[in-house]
Design a protein around this motif. Structure first.
Motif, PDB file in Angstrom:
ATOM      1  N   GLY A   1       0.829  -1.201   0.000  1.00  0.00           N
ATOM      2  CA  GLY A   1       0.000   0.000   0.000  1.00  0.00           C
ATOM      3  C   GLY A   1       0.864   1.251   0.000  1.00  0.00           C
ATOM      4  O   GLY A   1       1.990   1.255  -0.515  1.00  0.00           O
ATOM      5  N   LEU A   2       0.373   2.320   0.590  1.00  0.00           N
ATOM      6  CA  LEU A   2       1.139   3.569   0.614  1.00  0.00           C
ATOM      7  C   LEU A   2       2.443   3.422   1.385  1.00  0.00           C
ATOM      8  O   LEU A   2       3.412   4.151   1.099  1.00  0.00           O
ATOM      9  N   ASN A   3       2.521   2.514   2.339  1.00  0.00           N
ATOM     10  CA  ASN A   3       3.800   2.145   2.961  1.00  0.00           C
ATOM     11  C   ASN A   3       4.453   1.090   2.063  1.00  0.00           C
ATOM     12  O   ASN A   3       4.612  -0.073   2.416  1.00  0.00           O
ATOM     13  N   LEU A   4       4.825   1.527   0.870  1.00  0.00           N
ATOM     14  CA  LEU A   4       5.242   0.635  -0.207  1.00  0.00           C
ATOM     15  C   LEU A   4       6.432  -0.227   0.201  1.00  0.00           C
ATOM     16  O   LEU A   4       7.421   0.280   0.748  1.00  0.00           O
ATOM     17  N   LYS A   5       6.340  -1.510  -0.101  1.00  0.00           N
ATOM     18  CA  LYS A   5       7.456  -2.418   0.166  1.00  0.00           C
ATOM     19  C   LYS A   5       8.613  -2.110  -0.785  1.00  0.00           C
ATOM     20  O   LYS A   5       8.394  -1.721  -1.939  1.00  0.00           O
ATOM     21  N   PRO A   6       9.848  -2.312  -0.354  1.00  0.00           N
ATOM     22  CA  PRO A   6      10.959  -2.269  -1.313  1.00  0.00           C
ATOM     23  C   PRO A   6      10.858  -3.472  -2.251  1.00  0.00           C
ATOM     24  O   PRO A   6      10.205  -4.476  -1.937  1.00  0.00           O
ATOM     25  N   GLY A   7      11.487  -3.371  -3.414  1.00  0.00           N
ATOM     26  CA  GLY A   7      11.378  -4.422  -4.414  1.00  0.00           C
ATOM     27  C   GLY A   7      11.753  -5.794  -3.891  1.00  0.00           C
ATOM     28  O   GLY A   7      11.104  -6.801  -4.223  1.00  0.00           O
ATOM     29  N   ARG A   8      12.776  -5.869  -3.081  1.00  0.00           N
ATOM     30  CA  ARG A   8      13.231  -7.162  -2.562  1.00  0.00           C
ATOM     31  C   ARG A   8      12.145  -7.817  -1.716  1.00  0.00           C
ATOM     32  O   ARG A   8      11.963  -9.036  -1.751  1.00  0.00           O
TER      33      ARG A   8
ATOM     34  N   MET B   1       8.935  -7.277  -2.044  1.00  0.00           N
ATOM     35  CA  MET B   1       7.726  -7.495  -2.825  1.00  0.00           C
ATOM     36  C   MET B   1       7.824  -8.740  -3.705  1.00  0.00           C
ATOM     37  O   MET B   1       6.830  -9.220  -4.233  1.00  0.00           O
ATOM     38  N   GLY B   2       9.034  -9.274  -3.840  1.00  0.00           N
ATOM     39  CA  GLY B   2       9.282 -10.328  -4.801  1.00  0.00           C
ATOM     40  C   GLY B   2       8.463 -11.589  -4.625  1.00  0.00           C
ATOM     41  O   GLY B   2       8.139 -12.262  -5.603  1.00  0.00           O
ATOM     42  N   LEU B   3       8.125 -11.932  -3.396  1.00  0.00           N
ATOM     43  CA  LEU B   3       7.376 -13.170  -3.145  1.00  0.00           C
ATOM     44  C   LEU B   3       5.923 -12.908  -2.770  1.00  0.00           C
ATOM     45  O   LEU B   3       5.256 -13.805  -2.251  1.00  0.00           O
ATOM     46  N   MET B   4       5.433 -11.733  -3.049  1.00  0.00           N
ATOM     47  CA  MET B   4       4.112 -11.399  -2.528  1.00  0.00           C
ATOM     48  C   MET B   4       2.955 -12.067  -3.265  1.00  0.00           C
ATOM     49  O   MET B   4       1.810 -11.943  -2.860  1.00  0.00           O
ATOM     50  N   LYS B   5       3.230 -12.816  -4.326  1.00  0.00           N
ATOM     51  CA  LYS B   5       2.175 -13.656  -4.885  1.00  0.00           C
ATOM     52  C   LYS B   5       1.744 -14.716  -3.875  1.00  0.00           C
ATOM     53  O   LYS B   5       0.650 -15.252  -3.968  1.00  0.00           O
ATOM     54  N   LYS B   6       2.604 -15.019  -2.907  1.00  0.00           N
ATOM     55  CA  LYS B   6       2.281 -16.046  -1.910  1.00  0.00           C
ATOM     56  C   LYS B   6       1.522 -15.493  -0.711  1.00  0.00           C
ATOM     57  O   LYS B   6       1.256 -16.223   0.243  1.00  0.00           O
TER      58      LYS B   6
ATOM     59  N   THR C   1       0.256   0.627   6.396  1.00  0.00           N
ATOM     60  CA  THR C   1      -0.671   0.001   5.449  1.00  0.00           C
ATOM     61  C   THR C   1      -0.183  -1.360   4.978  1.00  0.00           C
ATOM     62  O   THR C   1      -0.907  -2.080   4.297  1.00  0.00           O
ATOM     63  N   ASP C   2       1.059  -1.707   5.341  1.00  0.00           N
ATOM     64  CA  ASP C   2       1.597  -3.023   4.993  1.00  0.00           C
ATOM     65  C   ASP C   2       1.216  -4.086   6.018  1.00  0.00           C
ATOM     66  O   ASP C   2       1.558  -5.247   5.864  1.00  0.00           O
TER      67      ASP C   2
END
Length: 464
Positions: free
Chosen positions: A235-242, A244-249, A308-309
């Motif tokens: 969300g607005l407290n955006l995750k860093p790319g690293r 976010m990589g597994l967030m399909k799970k 928001t995360d």
């Protein structure tokens, strides 16, 4: 297709499972005709060793090393390592072992047959196992099918597994077993009083929804609630790319309760099952919920948003409050909820929370027997003050960084009052590197332990 045992046949090749201490006895007994061959091959019964046994110019069987007691305690589902190395055709376990051990290795064989082939062809092992005498083949096939469903759902990327696609998968499962199925979605969530599910999912063009499946007309009431965050940007407290990589799970809780539901329905357990899944995508747009917003939950408790995360507990809270209105005999929530749980116990253990000593013992024993390791964590009540901010009833993300899994579990427990028997699992849902019967990727955790423990957690004396 769900893995199955091979049909009984006299043509099945034997595979002998031996430890180093068993080897001499095997050479002088069942394996006398191959004793010199095995010795020449250097086979010693070490963990994972495999030696094919000849007859003329073909294969007559195989011997597989289990290793000593220490190796066997460290490696579960050991026989899975042999499945892809064996020639095509039917096989049977020829060694004399306890039924529990035969069941474990038989399930290992079935699970080793899993392939995620939606996007690319995958070679599947041609070796098939004839179910050993004494094992419950129907039960093992049901468990394997449920686990494979869980893996498929988690492994599917968010591009093809959003809230709508998760609904389609759950609805297909309901139809297969004659279960009822209802959905509340989009602005209907506000009309039906699921405000936090709506708030988390409203920023995505893929509408949030609550999935509700019911099966069974008799017996105790079991409600499973699974976190279905199909992708989590933070969300607005955006995750860093690293991160976010597994967030399909992040819908691993939903995938796991659907897998468990499949096991229960396939086995025809005598209970009344309900599955609730808040399915959302936590995205970023102009109408994203914000840090310092205060949300009012279905239960009426207000929640200050400090990150928001920490959205999973919000959607679960509305679903748990809804489930609690019926006061089921047992309620279980499963969620890929906190990184703190991974720090505490690593990726292999599924931590769970309960106030019931009976439930804790049953789940620990069930996990041991089902080879599905779980670990009890405490509802530590002195930490309740950590989730109580100044301006609302609850804080979704306490500052300080301490006890993150415990405070999340305490947060969820606030939404369960009428249900006396509540268990929460904070799972990982992912196998970071391949292990026997568990390829790298999505994996079910806690489902087999729960299935094993159900007769003690509920009165299933008339279960089939």
């Amino acid at each position: 297709m769900s893995p199955k045992f091979a049909a009984e046949t006299e043509a099945a090749c034997p595979i002998y499972l031996v430890s180093p201490d068993d080897l001499a006895g095997w050479k002088s007994g069942d394996g006398a005709q191959w004793a010199d061959w095995v010795t020449a091959a250097g086979f010693a019964g070490k963990p994972g060793e495999l030696c094919l046994l000849p007859t003329g110019s073909s294969v007559a069987g195989a011997i597989f090393g289990l290793g000593g007691d220490a190796a066997q305690s460290r490696t579960r589902f050991a026989l899975a390592q042999a499945v892809t190395q064996l020639p095509e055709g039917p096989w049977r376990i020829a060694s004399d072992h306890p039924v529990d051990m035969l069941s474990e290795q038989s399930l290992a064989w079935l699970l080793a047959s899993y392939r995620f082939d939606r996007y690319a062809a995958q070679d599947k092992p041609g070796a098939q196992l004839v179910a050993p005498k004494g094992v419950d083949a129907k039960r093992l096939e049901a468990i394997a099918a449920g686990e494979c469903l869980t893996r498929d759902l988690i492994n599917t990327p968010a591009s093809d597994m959003g809230p709508e696609e998760l609904e389609v998968a759950a609805h297909a499962l309901a139809r297969e077993f004659g279960a009822s199925f209802d959905v509340v979605q989009g602005d209907g969530l506000l009309e039906e009083n699921f405000p936090m599910i709506h708030a988390v999912g409203r920023a995505s063009p893929r509408e949030p929804r609550l999935l509700d499946m019911r099966w069974g007309e008799h017996g105790p009431r079991l409600t499973l609630v699974g976190k279905g965050v199909c992708f989590d940007t933070g969300g607005l407290n955006l995750k860093p790319g690293r991160s976010m990589g597994l967030m399909k799970k992040d819908m691993g809780g939903a995938a796991t309760v659907l897998g468990l539901a499949r096991m229960i329905m396939a086995l025809g357990l005598r209970l009344r099952l309900r599955v609730l899944i808040p399915a959302v995508e936590n995205s970023v747009s102009g109408n994203s919920f914000r840090p310092q917003d205060v949300l009012t939950s279905r239960k009426g408790l207000t929640v200050e948003i400090n990150n928001t995360d920490a959205e999973g507990r919000l959607v679960l809270a509305d679903a748990l409050a809804y489930a609690d209105e019926e006061s089921p005999d047992l309620m279980v929530s499963m969620a890929t909820l906190t990184g703190a749980a991974r720090v505490a116990v690593g990726p292999d253990l599924a931590p769970f929370y309960t106030n019931s000593a009976t439930a804790a013992r049953a789940l620990a024993a069930g996990g041991d027997r089902a080879r599905d390791p779980v670990w009890q964590m405490p509802f530590h009540e002195p930490y309740e003050s950590m989730i109580e901010p100044d301006i609302a009833d609850l804080d979704n993300a306490p500052s300080g960084g301490f006890a993150g899994s415990i405070t999340a579990a305490l947060f969820l427990r606030r939404f369960v009052e009428g249900t006396q028997n509540y268990v929460h699992f904070d799972i990982y849902g992912w196998q970071p590197s391949s292990a026997p019967a568990r390829p790298k990727g999505g994996v079910g955790q806690g489902a087999r332990a729960l299935l094993q423990a159900l007769p003690e957690l509920l009165d299933l004396s008339d279960a089939t």
